[in-house]
Design an enzyme around this catalytic site. Structure first.
Site, mmCIF file in Angstrom:
data_model
loop_
_atom_site.group_PDB
_atom_site.id
_atom_site.type_symbol
_atom_site.label_atom_id
_atom_site.label_comp_id
_atom_site.label_asym_id
_atom_site.label_seq_id
_atom_site.Cartn_x
_atom_site.Cartn_y
_atom_site.Cartn_z
ATOM 1 N N ARG A 123 -71.873 -86.765 -0.456
ATOM 2 C CA ARG A 123 -71.665 -87.328 0.879
ATOM 3 C C ARG A 123 -72.619 -88.488 1.104
ATOM 4 O O ARG A 123 -73.720 -88.514 0.550
ATOM 5 C CB ARG A 123 -71.923 -86.279 1.976
ATOM 6 N N SER A 150 -75.343 -78.033 -0.864
ATOM 7 C CA SER A 150 -74.963 -79.319 -0.275
ATOM 8 C C SER A 150 -76.019 -79.831 0.700
ATOM 9 O O SER A 150 -77.159 -80.074 0.319
ATOM 10 C CB SER A 150 -73.595 -79.195 0.390
ATOM 11 N N HIS A 151 -75.661 -79.969 1.965
ATOM 12 C CA HIS A 151 -76.537 -80.580 2.962
ATOM 13 C C HIS A 151 -77.473 -79.575 3.628
ATOM 14 O O HIS A 151 -78.148 -79.909 4.601
ATOM 15 C CB HIS A 151 -75.691 -81.273 4.039
ATOM 16 N N LYS A 204 -65.618 -85.497 -3.664
ATOM 17 C CA LYS A 204 -66.133 -86.622 -2.892
ATOM 18 C C LYS A 204 -67.330 -87.194 -3.625
ATOM 19 O O LYS A 204 -67.980 -86.496 -4.397
ATOM 20 C CB LYS A 204 -66.470 -86.196 -1.471
ATOM 21 N N ASP A 211 -76.625 -82.982 -3.076
ATOM 22 C CA ASP A 211 -75.911 -83.021 -4.362
ATOM 23 C C ASP A 211 -75.129 -84.308 -4.573
ATOM 24 O O ASP A 211 -74.377 -84.430 -5.546
ATOM 25 C CB ASP A 211 -74.989 -81.811 -4.509
#
Length: 585
Positions: free
Chosen positions: A315, A121-122, A411, A312
């Site tokens: 967000r 992710s982040h 999300k 990815d």
């Protein structure tokens, strides 16, 4: 098809004791997966073995990655092990690239049994960065606690894994690749698909692409320039110049294909859209701390809309002209209040709204005005899945820059950008004006989050344990805290517990809450999405203001007294040897 059947091998191994998946799967430093013998293979075998053998034989699975370092090597291992474990078909994104929302979309579209997503992710990428493996189930959403526990229990006793080491695929070639395996009656099939097309087709059915295209290419011509780590649009309704922040990662192909090719932005306006294994050395976290270049570009007033994605693509952060930051909790509430701007919701209606417990209560007021149910869940997107599958929830989100709806079970960052562009198109207003109109109607929830990352796990555990003892003591209830001219009276405290309204499952110890008589809140939570190097303690503060005359105050000034209370009762700086938080959002 291969002439000679490919052998299936059984390899002896020993279990690892640190493969319990967290909120978003298993995350570790890349070197752990790359250097520890059989570490990757063990976890993939645990994931595959967690699926009932009868369901696994001949089934279809989806595989994708955010393009970070080690993804290609890991995909080859996943393919070899999926074949050996009886999976009938794998659908993989071109070059191994699929955004997390696209994986969810494809799982649902082709009715796959699930999907494996390679992403942290982040978190940063590259050899010195982080790597993660996430398993999504048949509804397209993250694994629920029961599935993650099953994976972990398999990993603890694993003694062997099955693999076809001689099976090799070409990730660059679109189409089918079939392989004969020893002792298998049907060939194993790999399909390399366009990374964007299925997801794009879904978006076409949700939004009025014509209206968005008119916003970007109409008489007032909205010029677009796309830089995969920044996205900024000049003030509506004047020409737009969009640097899109997607960190030279998975979002590059989606930005180019959807915003440029489909919605009319000139092709030469998109630059740096090729995914890089280390994200160009940038931190793929869509918040003001890490998206400094985007924030600075917005402060000049030239741009009226800005957005940043994580690695990815699930967000996004929204900014307005002059760097106007839209807190993700406000973004969630504003989008919910304007869902009638989206054809999908005008047709399907809105059955309910949901937010994670740490997310501000701004969404609650929108739900009340819309006369729909509001669900408060623990942090983690998996908790929204049951609500959406049962028809209870249409739209949901978290304070960590994640927003989505029942169109998929993840999300969806680019979807959120298209929601905002749709709202701007319909309302003919800029971001700041839309948000401030919302505050006038519903009131403003001042909100911030302090992250303390890399805390010694034992120190974090004992801090949270001792803090719970303090705030749940009867003597703490009705206490008053005076900070300057502010006096806060405690009304309620607890360790948040969630009972799923669909299946009755109970999730305990989801965060310590202090609620004051004026509806202000302080929340303490241990994050479950780290990479195993220390713990992360998050502190959230929230205060509601109805008076429009007091809506333009600095967030840190308004919340300063609450933060002071939080620091005092937790003693976090002394107990963690920190002078302050790592990140403030």
């Amino acid at each position: 098809m291969e002439t000679n059947p490919i052998p299936v091998l059984t390899i002896q191994t020993t279990p690892f004791d640190d493969q319990r998946p967290g909120t978003n799967g298993l995350r570790k430093k890349t070197s752990v997966f790359e250097s520890k013998k059989n570490y990757l293979q063990n976890y993939i075998q645990s994931v595959l073995s967690s699926i009932d053998l009868r369901d696994r034989q001949g089934c279809t699975m989806v595989v994708g990655s955010d393009g970070r370092y080690f993804s290609r090597a890991a995909i080859e291992v996943i393919v070899q092990m999926a074949a050996a474990n009886g999976i009938g078909r794998l659908v993989i994104g071109h070059s191994g690239i699929l955004s997390t929302p696209a994986v969810s979309c494809i799982i649902r579209k082709i009715k796959a049994i699930g999907g494996i997503i390679l992403t942290a992710s982040h978190s940063p990428g590259g050899p010195a960065g982080d790597f993660g493996i996430k398993f999504n189930i048949a509804n397209g959403g993250p694994s629920p606690d029961t599935v993650m526990e099953r994976i972990y229990q398999v990993s603890r006793t694993l003694e062997e894994y099955a693999i076809c080491p001689d099976l090799h695929i070409d990730l660059s070639r679109l189409g089918r690749q079939d392989f004969d395996l020893e002792n298998k009656f049907k060939p194993f099939r790999v399909e390399i698909v366009d990374s964007v097309e299925i997801y794009l087709n879904m978006l076409r059915g949700i939004f009025d692409f014509g209206a968005i295209k008119s916003l970007l290419t109409g008489p007032e011509q909205l010029k677009i320039r796309i830089d995969p780590f920044r996205m900024a649009l000049p003030p509506f309704p004047f020409s737009l110049d969009i640097p899109v922040m997607c960190v030279a990662s998975v979002m590059g192909p989606y930005v180019r294909r959807i915003l440029c090719d489909e919605l009319g932005a000139p092709a030469n306006s998109a630059v740096n859209c090729v995914p890089l294994e280390d994200f160009g050395g940038q931190h793929p976290n869509p918040n003001p701390t890490f998206a400094v270049s985007l924030v600075e570009s917005m402060k000049g007033g030239e741009f009226g809309f800005g957005a940043a994605f994580d690695a990815d693509g699930d967000r996004c952060m929204i900014l307005g002209q002059n760097g106007f930051f839209v807190n993700p909790s406000d973004s969630l509430a504003v989008m919910a209040a304007n869902l009638s701007c989206i054809p999908y919701f005008r047709q399907a209606g809105i059955r309910g709204l949901a937010r994670s417990m740490p997310t501000s209560m701004a969404l609650d007021r929108v739900a009340k005005a819309m006369k729909v149910a509001l669900y408060e869940t623990p942090a983690g997107w998996r908790f929204f899945g049951n609500l959406m599958d049962s028809g209870r929830c249409s739209f949901c989100g978290e304070e960590s820059f994640g927003t989505g709806s029942d169109h998929i079970r993840e999300k969806d960052g680019l979807w959120a950008v298209l929601v905002w562009l749709s709202v701007i198109s319909v309302r003919k207003q800029g971001v700041e004006e839309i948000v401030k109109d919302h505050w006038v109607k519903f009131g403003r929830n001042y909100y911030c989050r302090f992250d303390y990352e890399g805390v010694d796990p034992r120190a974090a555990y004992y801090l949270m344990r001792d803090l719970e003892a303090v705030i749940t003591d009867k003597a703490f209830i009705s206490q008053k805290f005076a900070v300057g001219n502010n006096v806060y009276s405690v009304e309620k405290t607890d360790n948040f517990e969630y009972i799923d309204p669909v299946d009755g499952s109970v999730s305990r110890n989801q965060g310590l809450r202090i609620v004051f008589t004026d509806s202000s809140r302080i929340i303490f939570r241990l994050s479950g999405s780290g990479v195993g190097v220390g713990a992360t303690i998050r502190i959230y503060a929230e205060s509601y203001e109805r008076d429009p005359e007091r809506h333009s105050r600095e967030t840190q000034v308004v919340l300063g007294p609450l933060i002071a209370i939080a620091l005092k009762i937790s003693d976090i700086h002394e107990r963690t040897s920190r002078r302050g938080p790592t990140v403030i959002t």
